[in-house]
Motif scaffolding. Structure first.
Motif, mmCIF file in Angstrom:
data_model
loop_
_atom_site.group_PDB
_atom_site.id
_atom_site.type_symbol
_atom_site.label_atom_id
_atom_site.label_comp_id
_atom_site.label_asym_id
_atom_site.label_seq_id
_atom_site.Cartn_x
_atom_site.Cartn_y
_atom_site.Cartn_z
ATOM 1 N N UNK A 154 97.555 88.476 -57.300
ATOM 2 C CA UNK A 154 98.068 87.621 -56.229
ATOM 3 C C UNK A 154 97.022 86.600 -55.807
ATOM 4 N N UNK A 155 95.751 87.011 -55.780
ATOM 5 C CA UNK A 155 94.670 86.089 -55.431
ATOM 6 C C UNK A 155 94.528 85.000 -56.489
ATOM 7 N N UNK A 156 94.629 85.373 -57.770
ATOM 8 C CA UNK A 156 94.554 84.378 -58.842
ATOM 9 C C UNK A 156 95.702 83.375 -58.743
ATOM 10 N N UNK A 157 96.902 83.884 -58.431
ATOM 11 C CA UNK A 157 98.057 82.993 -58.296
ATOM 12 C C UNK A 157 97.870 82.040 -57.122
ATOM 13 N N UNK A 158 97.334 82.541 -56.011
ATOM 14 C CA UNK A 158 97.099 81.680 -54.853
ATOM 15 C C UNK A 158 96.034 80.634 -55.151
ATOM 16 N N UNK A 159 95.015 81.023 -55.897
ATOM 17 C CA UNK A 159 93.982 80.049 -56.276
ATOM 18 C C UNK A 159 94.568 78.965 -57.177
ATOM 19 N N UNK A 160 95.403 79.354 -58.127
ATOM 20 C CA UNK A 160 96.029 78.364 -59.002
ATOM 21 C C UNK A 160 96.932 77.432 -58.200
ATOM 22 N N UNK A 161 97.624 77.965 -57.205
ATOM 23 C CA UNK A 161 98.471 77.140 -56.351
ATOM 24 C C UNK A 161 97.631 76.122 -55.589
ATOM 25 N N UNK A 162 96.460 76.568 -55.082
ATOM 26 C CA UNK A 162 95.575 75.644 -54.372
ATOM 27 C C UNK A 162 95.021 74.582 -55.316
ATOM 28 N N UNK A 163 94.667 74.976 -56.544
ATOM 29 C CA UNK A 163 94.172 73.995 -57.520
ATOM 30 C C UNK A 163 95.239 72.958 -57.835
ATOM 31 N N UNK A 164 96.484 73.412 -57.975
ATOM 32 C CA UNK A 164 97.565 72.469 -58.268
ATOM 33 C C UNK A 164 97.780 71.494 -57.112
#
Length: 464
Positions: A47-57
């Motif tokens: 979930x943390x990795x997904x949130x980080x990817x969302x922030x990067x996008x």
């Protein structure tokens, strides 16, 4: 006879230096296993990795974008434009040809057909590179801030889960130690009571006692057997639970020290902000950013767009087929029946809701810290009382053994002395493990366990 006396002070002195270090190393190893392999914590990692990817996008949307597009088309039919070229020129050409014939020359002008021009080319291609760059788009900046805040919130949630996991591992560890120690204590009690049954039977055969003495001794032994069976089941369950937290097989081997080898707990010297509070702080920042995004939606946006490519029926790279275009694009939504204002009010309400929840959580966490500290103090005092109780019970049982050997003690008094000693031993085990459990609870309440080395998170730290 089997002696039940336990030299607590001597045992603690002999085992303290080596066993304490070993028990700490065992617990740290089990915690490391859980932090590395627990599926629940791994789910938080994803979930943390997904949130980080969302922030990067979201951050990437603020930067220029380069696209390559290519189109090759084949067409047949469609609308046409009719041009009467033959009707317009054939009469003139015929007159000119007649003049040439009269002058003795050959006719030079051809006969022309009417033209039908297709609007769709039979074949066509367009290949271009397109660059778009936002120049003024405050909603994009606010959205990036919101996604970054949600990333931080996800990291705090992951840390909170890790700290609860550490707490559960310690609870299972101390519970398994307590259950194993209880099994050993009750096994020793059962052996002593079995010996008492044998002695009672010998006295009955010698005519020095009646049958009721044997029955009473056997009843006491069976009561311990029944209790021992229940405690063994609890010990097996505690071991299974500890292995589940470590993501190991239920029957994976475990090394558990004796309760006497466990160091007495102390109050944590360091107190940190609970991750649950930082999680709410980040969520509040995200809602504030959403409010800014809703407000920014009322403003126009300005972007720069540029295209360069080639067009034509074939792929040719020359000045006759390439093209370029640069544009400034302004967009401004002037009226939307209040949709953007509604989103803004929603973000404000959600932000105030989270602030109220944070105040409530802060009060409840402070109460939990106070309660955990009080519970630890009570548990430490209980250890002192339990040790004194065990010393008195041990001395009382020693006297009872001598009196029984001198035939000056009834069986009921001897069994009562043995029961008191067994309960005192169990009580000390429970007191020590309960104190360690209370210390782990206070450690959770103060966020004192050092997670940085064992379980670091990659979420950003937002300013207070």
């Amino acid at each position: 006879m089997i002696s039940r006396r336990i030299p607590v002070a001597v045992l603690a002195t002999l085992l303290w230096s080596g066993s304490v270090a070993a028990s700490d190393a065992l617990l740290d190893a089990y915690i490391a296993d859980a932090l590395q392999g627990n599926p629940g914590l791994q789910a938080r990692d994803h979930a943390l990795d997904a949130s980080r990817a969302d922030a990067d996008a979201a951050r990437a949307q603020r930067l220029p974008e380069l696209q390559l597009s290519a189109r090759y088309s084949r067409a047949d039919g469609g609308r046409t434009i009719d041009f009467p070229a033959g009707d317009l020129l054939n009469g003139v050409y015929g007159t000119l040809n007649q003049f040439l014939v009269d002058a003795g020359q050959a006719p030079r002008f051809p006969t022309i057909d009417n033209q039908s021009i297709a609007l769709l080319r039979e074949k066509e291609q367009e290949t271009k590179l397109s660059v778009t760059a936002p120049l003024f788009a405050p909603a994009l900046w606010a959205n990036a801030d919101a996604k970054t805040a949600l990333w931080a919130s996800s990291g705090a949630a992951r840390e909170a889960h890790a700290r609860v996991l550490v707490r559960e591992v310690k609870r299972a560890y101390y519970g398994a130690i307590q259950a194993d120690a209880a099994v050993q204590i009750l096994q020793a009690s059962e052996q002593l009571l079995a010996e008492n049954v044998r002695v009672s039977e010998a006295l009955v055969r010698a005519g020095k006692a009646t049958r009721d003495r044997v029955l009473r001794a056997e009843a006491e032994r069976l009561a311990i057997v029944q209790r021992l069976d229940s405690v063994r089941a609890q010990a097996a369950q505690a071991r299974r639970f500890l292995n589940v937290l470590r993501d190991q097989a239920d029957d994976a081997p475990l090394t558990l020290p004796s309760p006497e080898a466990l160091p007495l707990p102390q109050a944590p010297a360091v107190e940190a902000t609970r991750p649950e509070l930082r999680q709410l702080d980040a969520a509040i920042d995200a809602r504030d950013a959403a409010r800014r995004a809703a407000t920014a939606a009322l403003l126009p946006t300005l972007a720069l767009a540029g295209d360069y490519g080639i067009q034509g029926t074939d792929y040719r790279f020359d000045r006759d087929h390439d093209f370029s275009m640069v544009s400034l694009v302004l967009r401004w939504s002037l009226f939307d029946f209040g949709a953007r204002n509604a989103l803004r009010h929603k973000a404000i309400s959600e932000s105030e809701q989270l602030r109220a929840e944070r105040r409530d959580l802060e009060r409840r966490l402070a109460l939990a810290r106070s309660s955990a500290s009080d519970d630890l103090g009570t548990a430490l005092r209980a250890i002192v009382a339990a040790e004194a109780r065990l010393a008195a019970s041990d001395e009382g049982f020693r006297i009872a053994e001598r009196k029984r050997e001198a035939a000056s003690l009834s069986q009921i008094e001897f069994l009562d002395s043995e029961r008191v000693l067994t309960e005192a031993r169990l009580n000390l085990v429970i007191a020590r493990c309960s104190a360690l459990d209370r210390a782990a609870e206070l450690e959770l309440a103060t966020a004192a366990y050092p997670l940085s080395a064992a379980s670091a998170t990659a979420a950003p730290t937002l300013p207070e």
